[in-house]
Design a protein around this motif. Structure first.
Motif, PDB file in Angstrom:
ATOM      1  N   LEU A   4      15.183  74.708 -78.630  1.00  0.00           N
ATOM      2  CA  LEU A   4      15.070  74.503 -77.186  1.00  0.00           C
ATOM      3  C   LEU A   4      13.692  73.938 -76.882  1.00  0.00           C
ATOM      4  CD1 LEU A   4      16.419  75.041 -74.349  1.00  0.00           C
ATOM      5  CD2 LEU A   4      15.096  77.159 -74.317  1.00  0.00           C
ATOM      6  N   VAL A   5      13.659  72.846 -76.109  1.00  0.00           N
ATOM      7  CA  VAL A   5      12.392  72.187 -75.790  1.00  0.00           C
ATOM      8  C   VAL A   5      12.222  72.097 -74.277  1.00  0.00           C
ATOM      9  CG1 VAL A   5      10.935  70.154 -76.116  1.00  0.00           C
ATOM     10  CG2 VAL A   5      12.602  70.797 -77.884  1.00  0.00           C
ATOM     11  N   PRO A   6      11.301  72.858 -73.691  1.00  0.00           N
ATOM     12  CA  PRO A   6      10.972  72.666 -72.268  1.00  0.00           C
ATOM     13  C   PRO A   6      10.239  71.341 -72.083  1.00  0.00           C
ATOM     14  CG  PRO A   6      10.303  74.840 -73.054  1.00  0.00           C
ATOM     15  CD  PRO A   6      10.617  74.020 -74.252  1.00  0.00           C
ATOM     16  N   LEU A   7      10.628  70.601 -71.046  1.00  0.00           N
ATOM     17  CA  LEU A   7      10.101  69.260 -70.832  1.00  0.00           C
ATOM     18  C   LEU A   7       9.761  69.101 -69.355  1.00  0.00           C
ATOM     19  CD1 LEU A   7       9.679  66.333 -71.959  1.00  0.00           C
ATOM     20  CD2 LEU A   7      12.092  65.920 -71.455  1.00  0.00           C
ATOM     21  N   LYS A   8       8.524  68.736 -69.061  1.00  0.00           N
ATOM     22  CA  LYS A   8       8.097  68.601 -67.671  1.00  0.00           C
ATOM     23  C   LYS A   8       7.808  67.143 -67.314  1.00  0.00           C
ATOM     24  CE  LYS A   8       4.810  70.336 -64.236  1.00  0.00           C
ATOM     25  NZ  LYS A   8       3.591  71.133 -63.967  1.00  0.00           N
ATOM     26  N   ARG A   9       8.146  66.776 -66.077  1.00  0.00           N
ATOM     27  CA  ARG A   9       7.781  65.472 -65.547  1.00  0.00           C
ATOM     28  C   ARG A   9       6.421  65.580 -64.863  1.00  0.00           C
ATOM     29  NH1 ARG A   9      10.606  62.772 -60.336  1.00  0.00           N
ATOM     30  NH2 ARG A   9       9.320  64.386 -59.353  1.00  0.00           N
ATOM     31  N   VAL A  10       5.531  64.639 -65.185  1.00  0.00           N
ATOM     32  CA  VAL A  10       4.189  64.656 -64.592  1.00  0.00           C
ATOM     33  C   VAL A  10       3.841  63.264 -64.091  1.00  0.00           C
ATOM     34  CG1 VAL A  10       3.385  66.523 -66.101  1.00  0.00           C
ATOM     35  CG2 VAL A  10       3.054  64.139 -66.805  1.00  0.00           C
ATOM     36  N   ALA A  11       2.855  63.192 -63.223  1.00  0.00           N
ATOM     37  CA  ALA A  11       2.339  61.896 -62.811  1.00  0.00           C
ATOM     38  C   ALA A  11       1.639  61.248 -64.000  1.00  0.00           C
ATOM     39  CB  ALA A  11       1.360  62.067 -61.653  1.00  0.00           C
ATOM     40  N   ASP A  12       1.864  59.963 -64.169  1.00  0.00           N
ATOM     41  CA  ASP A  12       1.289  59.238 -65.292  1.00  0.00           C
ATOM     42  C   ASP A  12      -0.228  59.442 -65.326  1.00  0.00           C
ATOM     43  OD1 ASP A  12       0.417  57.452 -67.209  1.00  0.00           O
ATOM     44  OD2 ASP A  12       1.736  55.835 -66.566  1.00  0.00           O
ATOM     45  N   PRO A  13      -0.752  60.080 -66.393  1.00  0.00           N
ATOM     46  CA  PRO A  13      -2.203  60.334 -66.432  1.00  0.00           C
ATOM     47  C   PRO A  13      -3.039  59.066 -66.440  1.00  0.00           C
ATOM     48  CG  PRO A  13      -1.157  60.847 -68.547  1.00  0.00           C
ATOM     49  CD  PRO A  13      -0.057  60.621 -67.570  1.00  0.00           C
ATOM     50  N   ASP A  14      -2.431  57.928 -66.808  1.00  0.00           N
ATOM     51  CA  ASP A  14      -3.175  56.674 -66.773  1.00  0.00           C
ATOM     52  C   ASP A  14      -3.425  56.195 -65.344  1.00  0.00           C
ATOM     53  OD1 ASP A  14      -3.288  56.574 -69.528  1.00  0.00           O
ATOM     54  OD2 ASP A  14      -1.437  55.424 -69.714  1.00  0.00           O
ATOM     55  N   ASN A  15      -2.717  56.814 -64.400  1.00  0.00           N
ATOM     56  CA  ASN A  15      -2.895  56.443 -62.993  1.00  0.00           C
ATOM     57  C   ASN A  15      -3.650  57.513 -62.212  1.00  0.00           C
ATOM     58  OD1 ASN A  15      -1.464  54.045 -63.326  1.00  0.00           O
ATOM     59  ND2 ASN A  15       0.491  55.049 -62.983  1.00  0.00           N
ATOM     60  N   ALA A  16      -4.491  58.265 -62.892  1.00  0.00           N
ATOM     61  CA  ALA A  16      -5.209  59.361 -62.242  1.00  0.00           C
ATOM     62  C   ALA A  16      -6.082  58.865 -61.095  1.00  0.00           C
ATOM     63  CB  ALA A  16      -6.060  60.109 -63.270  1.00  0.00           C
ATOM     64  N   ASN A  17      -6.524  57.613 -61.194  1.00  0.00           N
ATOM     65  CA  ASN A  17      -7.387  57.076 -60.131  1.00  0.00           C
ATOM     66  C   ASN A  17      -6.611  56.824 -58.833  1.00  0.00           C
ATOM     67  OD1 ASN A  17      -5.944  54.991 -61.430  1.00  0.00           O
ATOM     68  ND2 ASN A  17      -7.387  53.456 -60.711  1.00  0.00           N
ATOM     69  N   LYS A  18      -5.284  56.918 -58.877  1.00  0.00           N
ATOM     70  CA  LYS A  18      -4.471  56.719 -57.674  1.00  0.00           C
ATOM     71  C   LYS A  18      -4.203  58.022 -56.919  1.00  0.00           C
ATOM     72  CE  LYS A  18      -2.014  52.661 -59.489  1.00  0.00           C
ATOM     73  NZ  LYS A  18      -0.670  52.096 -59.769  1.00  0.00           N
ATOM     74  N   VAL A  19      -4.590  59.147 -57.517  1.00  0.00           N
ATOM     75  CA  VAL A  19      -4.353  60.431 -56.875  1.00  0.00           C
ATOM     76  C   VAL A  19      -5.193  60.536 -55.607  1.00  0.00           C
ATOM     77  CG1 VAL A  19      -4.581  62.923 -57.107  1.00  0.00           C
ATOM     78  CG2 VAL A  19      -3.758  61.574 -59.030  1.00  0.00           C
ATOM     79  N   LYS A  20      -4.572  60.956 -54.526  1.00  0.00           N
ATOM     80  CA  LYS A  20      -5.267  61.102 -53.250  1.00  0.00           C
ATOM     81  C   LYS A  20      -5.085  62.525 -52.728  1.00  0.00           C
ATOM     82  CE  LYS A  20      -4.566  56.245 -51.983  1.00  0.00           C
ATOM     83  NZ  LYS A  20      -3.982  55.314 -50.983  1.00  0.00           N
TER      84      LYS A  20
END
Length: 274
Positions: A4-20
C-alpha cells in the motif's frame, strides 16, 4: 507481496515563487499540481519490489495507491495506475481538514481492511514537510518501521533489509513484514531496490518510470474507489491548526566590496556576525 502506497498531490515545488499569501491564507490559484516527489519514489519502489525487472509488465504482487483529497486528485491516482499500480483508493477530504495524525489514523483503518504486507511512504510531503505520517502509522499499527530508506532488499517477501540514510552514512537494519517503510530520494538509483524476483545483476534506469500513452489509456479502466473519511475514523479532530501564513520579509540587496579587509570590517560592524 501486497504493498500500500499513500500518495499526496502537492503544488509543484518548482513553482514555489508563485505562492501568494492573501489575508493570512495561501493562494493556490494558478499553481500546477503534481504527485509529491517522495511519494513517487515510494510508488517506484513498490513496483520494483513486485516485478521481475527484466519483465516489468508481469506484476508479481499487488500495488495499491491511496490519496486523501477531493475528486480532482483522482488524476494523481490515475498517473500512478498508468505507471503500473493495480488499484487506487481516494479518501474523500480536503487538505484544510487533515493533519498528519488524522491521516495516520485513517490509514491505520485502511491497512486493517486491506491487509498489505508493506506500507511504503515518501519520507515527507514537500508542502507541509512535517515528516510524521509513516512514524505515526507504524506506532498505531504496532508494526516495525524503517525511515529514510535509500536501499531496500526483499528477502523472500518475509523481511526487508533496509539501508537507512543517517548523519555520516548508512545504517542497515532488517525489518520483518508487515512493516512501514518511508523512502528517501536515493531509493530510485539503478540498483537501490532488490526484489526476490529480479536478478542481482539487473539495473533500472535512474529515477521513476514514465507511463506510455497506451498505459495511460489502460489506467482509465483500472479500479479506483472512493472511501469516506468518516468510514475510516469517527474522530476527525485535528491536532494541528494553521492560524495564518505570512511571507518572509524581503531580503535586502547585497553589496560589493573591494577587498577582504573591507569585507571583514563590514561583517563586524554592519552584519555583526564576527
Amino acid at each position: 507481496m501486497k504493498i500500500l502506497v499513500p500518495l499526496k498531490r502537492v503544488a509543484d515545488p518548482d513553482n514555489a515563487n508563485k505562492v501568494k499569501v492573501n489575508a493570512g491564507k495561501l493562494e493556490t490559484t494558478g499553481l500546477e499540481w503534481k504527485p509529491n516527489p517522495f511519494d513517487e519514489y515510494a510508488v517506484e519502489t513498490a513496483l520494483r519490489l513486485t516485478e521481475n525487472g527484466a519483465n516489468p509488465k508481469a506484476r508479481l504482487g499487488e500495488v495499491v495507491v491511496v490519496t486523501f483529497g477531493a475528486k480532482d486528485t483522482e488524476t494523481t491516482l490515475r498517473s500512478a495506475l498508468a505507471t503500473g499500480a493495480d488499484r487506487a483508493i481516494r479518501v474523500d477530504s480536503t487538505d484544510d481538514k487533515l493533519d498528519g495524525d488524522l491521516v495516520a489514523r485513517a490509514l491505520k483503518a485502511l491497512v486493517e481492511k486491506e491487509k498489505p504486507d508493506l506500507v511504503l511512504c515518501g519520507k515527507q510531503a514537500v508542502d507541509g514537510d512535517s515528516n510524521q505520517v509513516a512514524q505515526l502509522l507504524a506506532e498505531y499499527l504496532g508494526w516495525p518501521q524503517a525511515t529514510f530508506a535509500g536501499t531496500i532488499k526483499s528477502e523472500d517477501d518475509k523481511s526487508l533489509l533496509v539501508g537507512r540514510e543517517v548523519d555520516g552514512g548508512t545504517i542497515h537494519l532488517r525489518v520483518t513484514l508487515p512493516a512501514v517503510v518511508s523512502v528517501d530520494l536515493r531509493i530510485v538509483a539503478p540498483k537501490s531496490v532488490k526484489s526476490k524476483h529480479t536478478a542481482d545483476s539487473h539495473a533500472y534506469p535512474d529515477g521513476v518510470r514514465f507511463a506510455a500513452l497506451m498505459a495511460i489509456m489502460a489506467a482509465k479502466k483500472k479500479p479506483l474507489v472512493e472511501v469516506k473519511l468518516a468510514d475510516l475514523t469517527s474522530d476527525v479532530a485535528l491536532k494541528i491548526a494553521y492560524t495564518s501564513f505570512e511571507l518572509p520579509p524581503a531580503r535586502k540587496a547585497g553589496i560589493k566590496v573591494k577587498s577582504v579587509s573591507e569585507l571583514v570590517e563590514k561583517l563586524k560592524s554592519e552584519a555583526k556576525v564576527l
